[in-house]
Design a protein around this motif. Structure first.
Motif, PDB file in Angstrom:
ATOM      1  N   HIS A 137      57.043  45.443  -0.873  1.00 50.06           N
ATOM      2  CA  HIS A 137      56.750  46.067  -2.157  1.00 50.06           C
ATOM      3  C   HIS A 137      57.845  45.727  -3.164  1.00 50.06           C
ATOM      4  CE1 HIS A 137      54.059  49.503  -0.418  1.00 50.06           C
ATOM      5  NE2 HIS A 137      53.350  48.452  -0.769  1.00 50.06           N
ATOM      6  N   ASP A 138      57.495  45.819  -4.445  1.00 50.50           N
ATOM      7  CA  ASP A 138      58.537  45.709  -5.468  1.00 50.50           C
ATOM      8  C   ASP A 138      59.097  47.095  -5.747  1.00 50.50           C
ATOM      9  OD1 ASP A 138      56.719  47.041  -7.089  1.00 50.50           O
ATOM     10  OD2 ASP A 138      56.140  45.255  -8.218  1.00 50.50           O
ATOM     11  N   GLU A 139      59.978  47.189  -6.760  1.00 51.33           N
ATOM     12  CA  GLU A 139      60.653  48.464  -7.027  1.00 51.33           C
ATOM     13  C   GLU A 139      59.688  49.541  -7.526  1.00 51.33           C
ATOM     14  OE1 GLU A 139      60.840  45.749 -10.564  1.00 51.33           O
ATOM     15  OE2 GLU A 139      61.312  45.608  -8.422  1.00 51.33           O
ATOM     16  N   LYS A 140      58.499  49.140  -7.999  1.00 56.45           N
ATOM     17  CA  LYS A 140      57.507  50.108  -8.454  1.00 56.45           C
ATOM     18  C   LYS A 140      56.508  50.471  -7.354  1.00 56.45           C
ATOM     19  CE  LYS A 140      57.692  48.680 -13.304  1.00 56.45           C
ATOM     20  NZ  LYS A 140      56.912  48.175 -14.469  1.00 56.45           N
ATOM     21  N   GLY A 141      56.652  49.879  -6.177  1.00 52.88           N
ATOM     22  CA  GLY A 141      55.761  50.192  -5.075  1.00 52.88           C
ATOM     23  C   GLY A 141      54.517  49.336  -5.003  1.00 52.88           C
ATOM     24  N   TYR A 142      54.453  48.268  -5.832  1.00 55.05           N
ATOM     25  CA  TYR A 142      53.317  47.362  -5.798  1.00 55.05           C
ATOM     26  C   TYR A 142      53.629  46.166  -4.899  1.00 55.05           C
ATOM     27  CZ  TYR A 142      51.598  50.027  -9.789  1.00 55.05           C
ATOM     28  OH  TYR A 142      51.165  51.036 -10.601  1.00 55.05           O
TER      29      TYR A 142
END
Length: 435
Positions: A137-142
């Motif tokens: 995931h990226d830092e936004k959870g995507y």
């Protein structure tokens, strides 16, 4: 499971919400969530929903449908899947307000296929092998396209960074009734496989849908995205969902014949011949996306040729060495984007057609079809358009779905192909901008 047992479990677990799950035409799980206080309405088949926005279902002027819960599908959802909430779940069949099974309900379509087999004297057992990838995931959870590891086939930790996630998935599946058999790192980087014991045709399809839900949610708990996309990465093996199938009669495996040279019965050979005969038409259901056909190419351990073998994994059908009650064959082209209810129903109808016609099975293929040019062996479709055209020509496969579901499926998938065909990709820009 009877109604009183369900009521007792709901009270004991202090269930607050109940998810009524069903599957749309594309194989995506949908649900209506109902307060546990409505359990009487649930058990009396009184829960209705608007089906007009569900892919492949009804128009807005005839949109009301009833959800009929399968009582045997009831589970208390493990808290790790629901952020600690007390939730239960039913898998449902879809009925019209007039009390008839909805013609576009994939689960009802599979039930009809299993009934057809039963009328011929057979119980169908299946064992799937769904594969999946884990991405960070990226830092936004995507999700990103960054793999969670670079490990290879059967590697162990610390190289295999998905081991703990897989173990948590297996533990959670055991809590809800799966009989786990094995889990391991797959060939591609970031790719994994988890296997459970075979079951009846309907329960296997239900379990595939439940499996996907569990995998996605446990992966998210580990800050990863699980995808069942058949070919997420160029140059890597894709994800398949091999399906092992056998027929039983009076609790005996009718695919086994001790007296035959290879211990395969005439029934087994006829069933396999039926699947091979209808393989091109089946592909639209077993490999239902544009991306599916980027897995079905030479060089990546996925079948391309319509052939069968005893141990040769380059063929569409492989017969594992196990005999006796474990006699079965493996269909190797399906992938995990397939709607399991529709794909399994179509495979059953194809095989039963082979039995009805006493179809002849040719000799087992011994060549490595990945390495030789076998012009004498038919091939699977090379893209979704070819698969849909083959399906439209195959009366057995089209009738497997029924007129309503067949037309809805074709409409959705032809629209998908048209949308894809009109795209301009980075590959095209890179190759043709100098023209």
């Amino acid at each position: 499971m009877d109604k009183q047992e369900i009521l007792n479990k709901i009270e004991e677990a202090k269930v607050e919400f109940i998810r009524m799950e069903f599957t749309d035409m594309l194989g995506d799980t949908k649900n209506v969530e109902v307060p546990a206080s409505e359990i009487s309405a649930i058990l009396d088949n009184e829960i209705m929903f608007d089906s007009s926005s569900i892919v492949g279902f009804t128009s807005i002027e005839a949109s009301d449908m009833n959800l009929h819960p399968d009582l045997d599908s009831f589970i208390i959802v493990p808290p790790e899947l629901e952020d600690g909430e007390n939730v239960a779940r039913f898998i449902c069949d879809i009925y019209t307000p007039e009390g008839e099974p909805f013609a576009g309900d994939p689960r009802s379509i599979l039930k009809k296929a299993l009934q057809e087999a039963k009328q011929m004297g057979y119980d169908v057992n299946l064992g799937p092998e769904p594969e999946f990838f884990l991405f960070n995931h990226d830092e936004k959870g995507y999700h990103t396209t960054e793999l969670n590891d670079r490990a290879g086939y059967f590697d162990v930790s610390p190289f295999d960074r998905g081991e703990k996630c897989r173990r948590s998935i297996a533990k959670t599946l055991q809590k809800i009734g799966f009989e786990m058999e094995a889990s391991h790192k797959e060939v591609a980087n970031g790719q994994h496989e988890i296997n459970w014991r075979f079951d009846s045709g309907l329960r296997t399809a239900d379990k595939i849908q439940t499996f996907k839900y569990v995998v996605r949610n446990i992966a998210a708990n580990y800050d990863m995205h699980a995808t069942f996309m058949p070919k997420p990465l160029f140059g890597q093996n894709g994800s398949g969902m091999h399906i092992h199938i056998s027929l039983f009669q009076d609790e005996e495996n009718v695919f086994y014949n001790e007296a035959a040279a290879d211990h395969l019965s005439d029934t087994a050979r006829q069933f396999m011949a039926g699947v091979l005969t209808h393989a091109q038409g089946l592909s639209a259901l077993t490999n239902p996306t544009v991306n599916s056909y980027k897995r079905l190419v030479p060089g990546y351990e996925a079948p391309v040729n319509v052939a069968w073998s005893h141990s040769n994994r380059s063929c569409l059908i492989r017969v594992p060495a196990t005999r006796g009650e474990g006699t079965r064959f493996e269909v190797r082209n399906p992938d995990p984007t397939a709607n399991p209810y529709l794909a399994i129903a179509a495979i059953i109808y194809a095989g039963l057609d082979g039995i009805k016609n006493q179809s002849k099975l040719g000799p087992a293929e011994t060549r490595n079809l990945y390495e030789v040019e076998a012009k004498d062996v038919p091939t699977l479709p090379t893209n979704l358009k070819e698969a849909l055209d083959s399906m439209k020509k195959d009366e057995v496969i089209s009738k497997a779905l029924g007129d309503y579901a067949f037309q809805k499926f074709i409409e959705e998938k032809e629209s998908e192909w048209l949308e894809y065909s009109s795209q301009v990709t980075k590959w095209e820009q890179k190759r043709y901008m100098k023209k």
